[in-house]
Design a protein around this motif. Structure first.
Motif, PDB file in Angstrom:
ATOM      1  N   ASP A   1       1.758  66.536  40.959  1.00 17.93           N
ATOM      2  CA  ASP A   1       2.668  66.015  39.721  1.00 17.93           C
ATOM      3  C   ASP A   1       2.965  64.755  39.835  1.00 17.93           C
ATOM      4  OD1 ASP A   1       2.723  68.676  38.739  1.00 17.93           O
ATOM      5  OD2 ASP A   1       4.437  69.303  39.801  1.00 17.93           O
ATOM      6  N   ASP A   2       3.241  64.061  41.086  1.00 15.94           N
ATOM      7  CA  ASP A   2       3.474  62.422  41.198  1.00 15.94           C
ATOM      8  C   ASP A   2       2.212  61.777  40.681  1.00 15.94           C
ATOM      9  OD1 ASP A   2       5.699  63.283  42.239  1.00 15.94           O
ATOM     10  OD2 ASP A   2       5.132  62.931  44.392  1.00 15.94           O
TER      11      ASP A   2
ATOM     12  N   LYS B   1       1.796  62.011  36.976  1.00  9.71           N
ATOM     13  CA  LYS B   1       2.541  60.994  36.396  1.00  9.71           C
ATOM     14  C   LYS B   1       2.361  59.415  36.280  1.00  9.71           C
ATOM     15  CE  LYS B   1       7.440  59.038  36.178  1.00  9.71           C
ATOM     16  NZ  LYS B   1       6.936  57.717  35.688  1.00  9.71           N
TER      17      LYS B   1
ATOM     18  N   ASN C   1      -0.831  58.940  34.103  1.00 10.30           N
ATOM     19  CA  ASN C   1      -0.479  58.907  32.930  1.00 10.30           C
ATOM     20  C   ASN C   1       0.176  57.459  32.467  1.00 10.30           C
ATOM     21  OD1 ASN C   1       0.165  60.013  30.092  1.00 10.30           O
ATOM     22  ND2 ASN C   1       2.270  59.815  30.889  1.00 10.30           N
ATOM     23  N   ASP C   2       1.059  57.086  33.418  1.00 10.42           N
ATOM     24  CA  ASP C   2       1.791  55.802  33.271  1.00 10.42           C
ATOM     25  C   ASP C   2       0.559  54.475  32.860  1.00 10.42           C
ATOM     26  OD1 ASP C   2       4.196  57.039  33.557  1.00 10.42           O
ATOM     27  OD2 ASP C   2       4.584  55.964  35.607  1.00 10.42           O
TER      28      ASP C   2
ATOM     29  N   HIS D   1      -1.833  56.147  29.331  1.00 10.16           N
ATOM     30  CA  HIS D   1      -1.148  56.858  28.248  1.00 10.16           C
ATOM     31  C   HIS D   1      -1.817  56.227  26.865  1.00 10.16           C
ATOM     32  CE1 HIS D   1       1.538  53.761  28.979  1.00 10.16           C
ATOM     33  NE2 HIS D   1       1.679  53.632  27.651  1.00 10.16           N
TER      34      HIS D   1
ATOM     35  N   THR E   1       0.356  68.086  30.708  1.00  2.77           N
ATOM     36  CA  THR E   1       1.543  68.328  30.208  1.00  2.77           C
ATOM     37  C   THR E   1       2.070  66.876  29.428  1.00  2.77           C
ATOM     38  OG1 THR E   1       2.545  67.512  32.391  1.00  2.77           O
ATOM     39  CG2 THR E   1       2.521  69.919  31.969  1.00  2.77           C
ATOM     40  N   TYR E   2       1.219  65.874  29.624  1.00  5.60           N
ATOM     41  CA  TYR E   2       1.551  64.545  29.061  1.00  5.60           C
ATOM     42  C   TYR E   2       0.584  64.500  27.839  1.00  5.60           C
ATOM     43  CZ  TYR E   2       3.905  63.226  33.287  1.00  5.60           C
ATOM     44  OH  TYR E   2       4.598  63.237  34.683  1.00  5.60           O
TER      45      TYR E   2
END
Length: 193
Positions: free
Chosen positions: A20-21, A24, A27-28, A31, A68-69
């Protein structure tokens, strides 16, 4: 005789929380690309008879966490059964993605041979029309020949490996700082034995 201690820092994606980390952090970084098309990550993977630490599950867990993103994130491999580039494309098509840009990124610590050839290879040396699903065909050519526009973002003329991404690199640094004493190196490397 001097005693030597061996400490082992854990691999990236060592546990589900870390998946999960990493999702994220990726995605950062990506995105903006996911807003314009598919972002496909190519990891190595392990063949079924050599699935070290049962690590293959992390690729599917990472794809799920990334999605999820955005539903435009996909994770495939060079060497994991049922998770090759054609499997990635099938999942894209199942989500009604049949054309558009596909941004290709290496999900490997360094962007070496697999990133340059298996992922980003361009031209006739990387495409065999008589065997369109061959693993010898690069991801770049595969997606281009299947109605997509492949894009390999580069820095100084090369795709990036994960170690070149400061936020991802920090995870490995933390693993080294938190390395655990390895009391039985053989069985930690071969847990089924």
């Amino acid at each position: 005789m001097k005693t030597v201690e061996i400490h082992l820092g854990m691999p990236l994606l060592n546990d589900l929380d870390e998946v999960d980390d990493v999702a994220k952090l990726l995605n950062d970084l990506y995105h903006d690309e996911a807003a314009q098309g598919v972002v496909a990550f190519m990891g190595h993977g392990n063949p079924d008879n050599y699935d070290s630490f049962k690590a293959n599950i992390r690729y599917t867990q990472l794809e799920k966490a990334l999605q999820t993103y955005s539903k435009n994130y996909y994770v495939g491999t060079v060497d994991m059964k049922d998770n090759y580039k054609q499997n990635v494309m099938a999942r894209m098509q199942n989500n009604n993605i049949t054309s558009g840009k596909v941004y290709l990124h290496a999900l490997m610590s360094i962007a070496g041979d697999h990133a340059h050839n298996d992922m980003a290879g361009e031209g006739n040396d990387y495409w065999d029309a008589s065997e369109p699903t061959s693993e010898d065909n690069s991801w770049f050519e595969f997606f281009n020949h299947n109605g997509f526009t492949s894009v390999v973002p580069q820095t100084n003329g090369n795709p990036l490996g994960l170690l070149e991404l400061p936020t991802i690199r920090q995870i490995w640094i933390n693993h080294t700082k938190n390395a655990e004493l390895l009391e039985d190196a053989y069985h930690s490397m071969y847990p089924e034995e």
